[in-house]
Scaffold this motif. Structure first.
Motif, PDB file in Angstrom:
ATOM      1  N   PHE A   1      27.729  36.434  39.897  1.00 32.88           N
ATOM      2  CA  PHE A   1      29.137  36.053  39.835  1.00 32.88           C
ATOM      3  C   PHE A   1      29.667  35.869  38.409  1.00 32.88           C
ATOM      4  O   PHE A   1      30.879  35.792  38.218  1.00 32.88           O
ATOM      5  CB  PHE A   1      29.365  34.769  40.640  1.00 32.88           C
ATOM      6  CG  PHE A   1      28.968  34.877  42.080  1.00 32.88           C
ATOM      7  CD1 PHE A   1      29.210  36.032  42.808  1.00 32.88           C
ATOM      8  CD2 PHE A   1      28.335  33.817  42.717  1.00 32.88           C
ATOM      9  CE1 PHE A   1      28.831  36.134  44.140  1.00 32.88           C
ATOM     10  CE2 PHE A   1      27.958  33.914  44.053  1.00 32.88           C
ATOM     11  CZ  PHE A   1      28.209  35.074  44.759  1.00 32.88           C
ATOM     12  N   VAL A   2      28.757  35.790  37.422  1.00 38.82           N
ATOM     13  CA  VAL A   2      29.182  35.576  36.032  1.00 38.82           C
ATOM     14  C   VAL A   2      28.721  36.718  35.133  1.00 38.82           C
ATOM     15  O   VAL A   2      29.532  37.369  34.462  1.00 38.82           O
ATOM     16  CB  VAL A   2      28.646  34.233  35.487  1.00 38.82           C
ATOM     17  CG1 VAL A   2      29.065  34.046  34.025  1.00 38.82           C
ATOM     18  CG2 VAL A   2      29.144  33.064  36.329  1.00 38.82           C
TER      19      VAL A   2
ATOM     20  N   ALA B   1      29.145  41.563  31.807  1.00 36.61           N
ATOM     21  CA  ALA B   1      28.466  42.725  31.224  1.00 36.61           C
ATOM     22  C   ALA B   1      29.384  43.932  31.163  1.00 36.61           C
ATOM     23  O   ALA B   1      29.272  44.769  30.262  1.00 36.61           O
ATOM     24  CB  ALA B   1      27.208  43.049  32.029  1.00 36.61           C
ATOM     25  N   GLY B   2      30.305  44.018  32.105  1.00 32.26           N
ATOM     26  CA  GLY B   2      31.228  45.143  32.112  1.00 32.26           C
ATOM     27  C   GLY B   2      32.222  45.129  30.963  1.00 32.26           C
ATOM     28  O   GLY B   2      32.884  46.148  30.700  1.00 32.26           O
ATOM     29  N   THR B   3      32.337  43.993  30.275  1.00 30.47           N
ATOM     30  CA  THR B   3      33.276  43.897  29.149  1.00 30.47           C
ATOM     31  C   THR B   3      32.617  44.192  27.807  1.00 30.47           C
ATOM     32  O   THR B   3      33.309  44.288  26.792  1.00 30.47           O
ATOM     33  CB  THR B   3      33.891  42.484  29.081  1.00 30.47           C
ATOM     34  OG1 THR B   3      32.872  41.525  28.705  1.00 30.47           O
ATOM     35  CG2 THR B   3      34.483  42.086  30.426  1.00 30.47           C
TER      36      THR B   3
ATOM     37  N   ARG C   1      34.508  39.017  45.484  1.00 28.98           N
ATOM     38  CA  ARG C   1      35.853  39.502  45.182  1.00 28.98           C
ATOM     39  C   ARG C   1      36.543  38.628  44.143  1.00 28.98           C
ATOM     40  O   ARG C   1      37.213  39.125  43.235  1.00 28.98           O
ATOM     41  CB  ARG C   1      36.689  39.559  46.469  1.00 28.98           C
ATOM     42  CG  ARG C   1      36.211  40.612  47.474  1.00 28.98           C
ATOM     43  CD  ARG C   1      36.999  40.489  48.776  1.00 28.98           C
ATOM     44  NE  ARG C   1      36.540  41.446  49.774  1.00 28.98           N
ATOM     45  CZ  ARG C   1      37.025  42.678  49.901  1.00 28.98           C
ATOM     46  NH1 ARG C   1      38.002  43.086  49.097  1.00 28.98           N
ATOM     47  NH2 ARG C   1      36.560  43.494  50.824  1.00 28.98           N
ATOM     48  N   GLN C   2      36.372  37.316  44.279  1.00 28.01           N
ATOM     49  CA  GLN C   2      37.003  36.407  43.337  1.00 28.01           C
ATOM     50  C   GLN C   2      36.362  36.492  41.955  1.00 28.01           C
ATOM     51  O   GLN C   2      37.052  36.406  40.934  1.00 28.01           O
ATOM     52  CB  GLN C   2      36.903  34.965  43.858  1.00 28.01           C
ATOM     53  CG  GLN C   2      37.563  33.919  42.966  1.00 28.01           C
ATOM     54  CD  GLN C   2      39.046  34.157  42.783  1.00 28.01           C
ATOM     55  OE1 GLN C   2      39.719  34.619  43.712  1.00 28.01           O
ATOM     56  NE2 GLN C   2      39.574  33.862  41.607  1.00 28.01           N
ATOM     57  N   SER C   3      35.040  36.671  41.912  1.00 29.32           N
ATOM     58  CA  SER C   3      34.345  36.716  40.613  1.00 29.32           C
ATOM     59  C   SER C   3      34.817  37.867  39.765  1.00 29.32           C
ATOM     60  O   SER C   3      34.830  37.788  38.526  1.00 29.32           O
ATOM     61  CB  SER C   3      32.834  36.808  40.827  1.00 29.32           C
ATOM     62  OG  SER C   3      32.462  38.065  41.408  1.00 29.32           O
ATOM     63  N   ALA C   4      35.219  38.960  40.405  1.00 30.88           N
ATOM     64  CA  ALA C   4      35.716  40.122  39.651  1.00 30.88           C
ATOM     65  C   ALA C   4      37.079  39.859  39.025  1.00 30.88           C
ATOM     66  O   ALA C   4      37.497  40.560  38.087  1.00 30.88           O
ATOM     67  CB  ALA C   4      35.798  41.331  40.557  1.00 30.88           C
ATOM     68  N   LYS C   5      37.778  38.828  39.527  1.00 27.88           N
ATOM     69  CA  LYS C   5      39.125  38.527  39.019  1.00 27.88           C
ATOM     70  C   LYS C   5      39.135  37.472  37.918  1.00 27.88           C
ATOM     71  O   LYS C   5      40.140  37.290  37.250  1.00 27.88           O
ATOM     72  CB  LYS C   5      39.995  38.036  40.181  1.00 27.88           C
ATOM     73  CG  LYS C   5      40.169  39.036  41.309  1.00 27.88           C
ATOM     74  CD  LYS C   5      40.978  38.440  42.444  1.00 27.88           C
ATOM     75  CE  LYS C   5      41.100  39.402  43.614  1.00 27.88           C
ATOM     76  NZ  LYS C   5      41.849  38.811  44.751  1.00 27.88           N
ATOM     77  N   VAL C   6      38.008  36.751  37.756  1.00 32.28           N
ATOM     78  CA  VAL C   6      37.949  35.711  36.732  1.00 32.28           C
ATOM     79  C   VAL C   6      37.783  36.344  35.366  1.00 32.28           C
ATOM     80  O   VAL C   6      36.867  37.146  35.138  1.00 32.28           O
ATOM     81  CB  VAL C   6      36.788  34.740  37.022  1.00 32.28           C
ATOM     82  CG1 VAL C   6      36.695  33.671  35.916  1.00 32.28           C
ATOM     83  CG2 VAL C   6      36.954  34.089  38.382  1.00 32.28           C
ATOM     84  N   LYS C   7      38.657  35.982  34.432  1.00 33.18           N
ATOM     85  CA  LYS C   7      38.657  36.591  33.103  1.00 33.18           C
ATOM     86  C   LYS C   7      38.315  35.562  32.017  1.00 33.18           C
ATOM     87  O   LYS C   7      38.529  34.366  32.182  1.00 33.18           O
ATOM     88  CB  LYS C   7      40.022  37.212  32.789  1.00 33.18           C
ATOM     89  CG  LYS C   7      40.532  38.198  33.846  1.00 33.18           C
ATOM     90  CD  LYS C   7      39.619  39.433  33.928  1.00 33.18           C
ATOM     91  CE  LYS C   7      40.168  40.427  34.945  1.00 33.18           C
ATOM     92  NZ  LYS C   7      39.292  41.615  35.092  1.00 33.18           N
TER      93      LYS C   7
END
Length: 253
Positions: free
Chosen positions: A28-29, A34-36, A245-251
């Motif tokens: 979730f983190v 890593a994608g950034t 789904r929510q973890s992908a939206k946390v910036k």
């Protein structure tokens, strides 16, 4: 025996918190983070961060599993809680279902490696049906008591998860970390394998928690409890999906 049981519970819970906490951190983190990262950042961060995290992750999994098995032996086999009357002898069916709980990883592993494993929804449906069959057999073939089949369902999940950590996730991560450190692209198949097994563990973890606490809820769920258990497994999977789904939206800032 009481002292061993108390110490085993303490260690089981402590190492379990460490194991599942890191599992959630990875899924979730760390994965969204890593994608950034660009290639140079990954080359600096991954070889330093992941080996440290994976050290505690895999050994916490091992200690959680070992202490869990010890507790099942002490509380259920030695404590006489396997069968409703407390004195019923073990039958061939009981031993077979115990083997199923401990060896289910190999069936799961075959299915996960098959073409079915590439279709997450189909894999989930088949997995749910098979879990239902195993729970039914715990009751009607193994003659397990309510508490016994609940905890052995959890033991089955925990064994699959621990085996995933040591036999699939950790070997794959070693290859990924080495490739990143050397500045080469990791094998996509290895990355996919590590990611898939980590996701499977995450989905299994929430129902696993239920089987641990449900030991104390016999009054509420003893009637038709195998249906409640299946419902909880499904609800747990839905919750994990929502968190993904929510973890992908946390910036980050």
């Amino acid at each position: 025996m009481e002292t061993i049981s108390i110490l085993s519970r303490w260690l089981h819970v402590a190492t379990g918190i460490l194991w599942i906490g890191l599992l959630y951190f990875f899924n979730f983190v760390n994965i969204p983070f890593a994608g950034t990262m660009d290639a140079d950042t990954k080359k600096r961060v991954v070889p330093e961060l992941l080996p440290r995290a994976l050290f505690w992750f895999r050994w916490a999994a091992a200690f959680t599993w070992v202490t869990g098995v010890l507790l099942v032996i002490l509380v259920f086999y030695h404590g006489g809680l396997m069968f409703d009357d407390g004195v019923q002898p073990w039958t061939a069916g009981s031993f077979i279902m115990l083997a199923v709980a401990l060896l289910a990883f190999f069936v799961y592993d075959i299915l996960a490696k098959s073409p079915l494993g590439k279709n997450a929804k189909a894999f989930g449906v088949i997995g749910f049906v098979l879990i239902g069959v195993v729970i039914y057999l715990f009751i009607h073939f193994g003659n397990f008591s309510y508490r016994a089949y609940v905890i052995h369902t959890g033991a089955m999940f925990g064994t699959i998860m621990a085996a995933n950590v040591w036999m699939r996730i950790w070997p794959s991560q070693k290859k990924i970390i080495t490739a990143v450190k050397e500045g080469t692209a990791p094998d996509p198949a290895v990355v996919a394998l590590a990611g898939m097994r980590s996701r499977h563990n995450t989905y299994l973890s929430v129902p696993l928690f239920w089987t641990m606490i449900n030991y104390h809820t016999t009054t509420t769920f003893a009637v038709n409890s195998w249906l409640y258990l299946l419902a909880v497994i499904l609800i747990g999977w839905i919750v994990v999906n929502l968190v993904y789904r929510q973890s992908a939206k946390v910036k980050g800032f």
